[in-house]
Design an enzyme around this catalytic site. Structure first.
Site, PDB file in Angstrom:
ATOM      1  CG  ASP A  83      -3.627   5.709  -6.608  1.00 63.79           C
ATOM      2  OD1 ASP A  83      -3.632   6.754  -5.929  1.00 63.79           O
ATOM      3  OD2 ASP A  83      -2.988   4.688  -6.274  1.00 63.79           O
ATOM      4  CD  GLU A 178      -2.008   6.258  -0.445  1.00 59.99           C
ATOM      5  OE1 GLU A 178      -1.768   6.204   0.772  1.00 59.99           O
ATOM      6  OE2 GLU A 178      -2.792   5.463  -1.016  1.00 59.99           O
TER       7      GLU A 178
END
Length: 413
Positions: A83, A178
């Site tokens: 991400d 994350e």
């Protein structure tokens, strides 16, 4: 170029919008992250990784580079996140600047934004290198698609380019979310099944990090008493004013913009409301456990004092720990730091060992029993339009991983 497919691989990855969504209740937080993980799984299989599987429980895609040695060496894990941060990631259009002179202002596409060495003095470190930067309208996504591309390039090298390079078993994992702080919450240490791991999620050349912040989040709710302002004297309690008073009671200089190094802070992320009710959202950070606990206690003490003055519970804090300084775990066995440091030194890279003013997935994973420090991936000015990465630094990240693997062959279990 030393690794022919490293840059094309990186450019392909950053063009996929995998911005995570902090308001989501699913894991991964977006369907795009699910799809990208499956795409990575197919790429891993194409390179020859074995036992490639996607875990519905946590959004990780895992694969194995089988050992090609009879030595009983430690199994290494390599991790990166798929991400990207909370900034526009739609339509990423990476720009390539070859042989940068280290002093020119770099125009970001057709926008008014620039990378100016006066504002970003680290640019002088990249004289003669190839830089990848944004067009000024999006982030780049080097955090952490540099790490993803580097790990995949390492896998390609070991499996297809130089299969005689001796190594033990290596496990590769790519996960979601994350950037919103929940990516490792459901990480499966038993499934990953390695002796130690590294996240490849750091910044400039040489970063080697095993000390993070300890982190907590706080939501403070303020209950006001709203009446007509014309007749408010001695009656109204303005919830927004309560929020302002609360914030002003925190130490003035313990804010991100006024701290550095090992100094912790309180950071007001969001404040909204009306005179009737308001809500403030904070994060709390410190490297030292004692100071971390003192910060949390102070937030409660301020609320208690304000409530005592009113004789009512008008200020209601909810404080929750998020992750802890992984140095508490890593320092029990510094061999994985020593081997990474030695690998860099062997490659004439100066290790930069400093506390992270943030956290990584490794913070949580280390407390799950798997020591997981962080290695450089190359990005600078991450999380926004001024992000850039050096191709040469990315190449050196792959070199460093290879050297860690080589040195690990000398350590018999």
């Amino acid at each position: 170029m030393k690794y022919e497919k490293l840059l094309p691989r990186f450019l392909e990855y950053v063009k996929v919008n995998t911005r995570s969504d902090e308001n989501s209740t699913t894991t991964p937080s977006t369907q795009a992250l699910v799809e990208f993980a499956h795409k990575m799984g197919e790429d891993m299989k194409a390179l020859g990784l074995k036992d490639v599987h996607y875990l519905e429980s946590n959004g990780y895609v895992i694969g194995t580079i089988p050992a090609n040695t009879d030595k009983k060496v430690r199994k290494i894990g390599l991790l990166a996140h798929l991400d990207t941060a909370d900034f526009n990631a739609e339509g990423v259009n990476p720009q390539i600047l070859e042989n940068y002179d280290g002093e020119s202002v770099i125009k970001l596409g057709d926008t008014e934004f620039t990378l100016d060495p006066k504002d970003f003095p680290s640019l002088k470190n990249y004289k003669g290198q190839t830089l990848v930067h944004t067009d000024g309208t999006t982030l780049l996504g080097s955090d952490d698609k540099s790490g993803v591309a580097e790990i995949m390039t390492l896998a390609e090298y070991l499996l297809n380019i130089n299969p005689d390079f001796e190594h033990g078993e290596i496990r590769v994992g790519f996960g979601p979310d994350e950037e919103i702080g929940v990516g490792a919450d459901k990480f499966d240490v038993a499934d990953f099944d390695v002796d130690f791991a590294y996240t490849v999620d750091g910044g400039p050349l040489g970063e080697l990090q095993y000390e993070t912040f300890s982190a907590a989040g706080a939501v403070i709710e303020f209950q006001g008493k709203n009446v007509h302002p014309g007749t408010a004297k001695n009656t109204m309690v303005n919830a927004l004013q309560l929020a302002i008073d609360y914030h002003n009671a925190l130490p003035e200089f313990d804010r991100p913009e006024k701290t550095e190094g090992r100094e912790g802070f309180f950071h007001l992320l969001k404040l909204d409301g009306t005179p009737e009710e308001a809500r403030a959202q904070y994060i709390i950070r410190d490297h030292e456990e004692g100071k971390f606990n003192e910060r949390k206690a102070l937030m409660q003490e301020i609320a208690d004092k304000m409530n005592a003055e009113f004789g009512q519970n008008r200020v209601k804090p909810v404080i929750k720990d998020q992750y802890y300084n992984m140095a508490q775990i890593i320092e029990k066995d510094m061999s994985i730091i020593d081997i990474a440091k030695k690998a860099m030194e062997n490659l004439d890279i100066v290790p930069i060992i400093e506390p992270i003013r943030g956290g990584t997935d490794g913070s949580k994973i280390s407390f799950m029993g798997l020591p997981t420090p962080n290695l450089f991936a190359g990005g600078e000015n991450m999380h926004g339009r001024f992000e850039f990465v050096s191709v040469q630094t990315m190449e050196k990240a792959v070199d460093t991983l290879l050297e860690i693997i080589r040195l690990n062959n000398e350590v018999v279990k």
